[in-house]
Design an enzyme around this catalytic site. Structure first.
Site, short mmCIF file in Angstrom:
data_model
loop_
_atom_site.label_atom_id
_atom_site.label_comp_id
_atom_site.label_asym_id
_atom_site.label_seq_id
_atom_site.Cartn_x
_atom_site.Cartn_y
_atom_site.Cartn_z
N LYS A 14 11.32 -5.44 20.04
CA LYS A 14 11.71 -6.15 21.87
C LYS A 14 11.97 -5.36 22.94
O LYS A 14 10.95 -5.47 23.63
CB LYS A 14 11.95 -7.00 21.35
CG LYS A 14 12.04 -8.23 19.99
CD LYS A 14 13.46 -9.20 20.21
CE LYS A 14 14.57 -8.76 20.16
NZ LYS A 14 14.91 -8.51 18.26
N ARG A 128 17.65 5.54 16.18
CA ARG A 128 17.12 5.36 17.43
C ARG A 128 18.08 5.53 18.75
O ARG A 128 19.31 5.19 18.26
CB ARG A 128 17.50 3.28 17.50
CG ARG A 128 17.08 2.69 19.31
CD ARG A 128 17.34 1.67 19.08
NE ARG A 128 18.42 0.16 19.04
CZ ARG A 128 17.44 -1.03 18.66
NH1 ARG A 128 16.87 -1.19 19.15
NH2 ARG A 128 18.52 -1.24 18.34
#
Ligand code: AMP
Length: 215
Positions: A14, A128
């Site tokens: 996102k 991440r």
């Protein structure tokens, strides 16, 4: 004029897509997660409260989120639309957003759901890394910074988000299933939901999104 909501599980991409979408339509990118992280960094009362929940991978209570977002949507730069990233996260928040919009005689133009299979999310999240200065995102395997620990964009320090540890990520995924996934039905009941295949390259995902939203 585009008022867009971006949905999808943690790790769906996102944040990456939000930057591109807000540039494309020239609308502000409003990320409640970013707002909370900025408050945590500055040590504000809101940040202190939010941190207790964020560190455990839990949602910050609706009462702390909804007023914050409504205030943000009243700002001048939202007059020509906005992109909401990470809000709404519960059906309660979605209903609050709908009644706020209705009271202003406004409506959402698109709800984009980036879909990724659950088993692909854990490695995406634990790998991440983010720049602590400019927020640029990296991944240890698929997109590491050129020099280890140093942001390609601004030279800032590249770190792991506190809530990207394996244990917290597992919680965030559970919380997503229980509290946020029902929004797919909520928005799917009318024609607002655009389903996007999130398991393609970021450029391909972006292309699908633009095609679905339109110019
Ligand atoms: P994100 O960067 O969107 O993954 O958000 C990070 C964390 O901030 C989440 O795990 C929640 O603890 C909190 N958060 C962000 N947005 C919301 C929201 N709309 N409702 C409740 N908590 C939120």
């Amino acid at each position: 004029m585009k008022r867009i909501v971006l949905l999808g599980p943690p790790g769906a991409g996102k944040g990456t897509q939000a930057v591109r979408i807000s540039e494309k339509y020239n609308i502000p990118h409003i990320s409640t997660g970013d707002i909370f992280r900025a408050n945590v960094k500055e040590g504000t009362p809101l940040g202190k409260k939010a941190k207790e929940y964020m560190d455990q991978g839990l949602l910050v209570p609706d009462s702390l989120v909804c007023d914050l977002v409504e205030d943000r949507l009243r700002a001048e730069d939202c007059a020509n639309g906005y992109l909401l990233d990470g809000f709404p996260r519960t059906v309660f928040q979605a209903e609050r957003l709908d009644s706020y919009l209705m009271s202003q005689c406004m409506q959402l133009d698109a709800v984009v759901d980036i879909e990724v299979a659950p088993e692909a999310l854990l490695p995406r999240l634990t790998g991440r890394r983010v720049c602590s200065k400019c927020g640029a995102t990296y991944h240890m395997l698929s997109h590491p910074p050129k020099a280890e620990g140093v942001c390609d964009v601004c030279g800032g320090e590249v770190i792991q988000r506190a809530d990207d540890s394996e244990e917290t990520v597992m919680n965030r995924l559970k919380v997503y299933e229980a509290q946020t996934a029902p929004l797919i039905d909520y928005y799917g009941e009318d024609d607002r939901l655009l389903r996007i295949d999130g398991e393609k390259t970021p450029a391909e995902v972006f292309e699908q999104i633009i095609e679905a939203i339109g110019e």
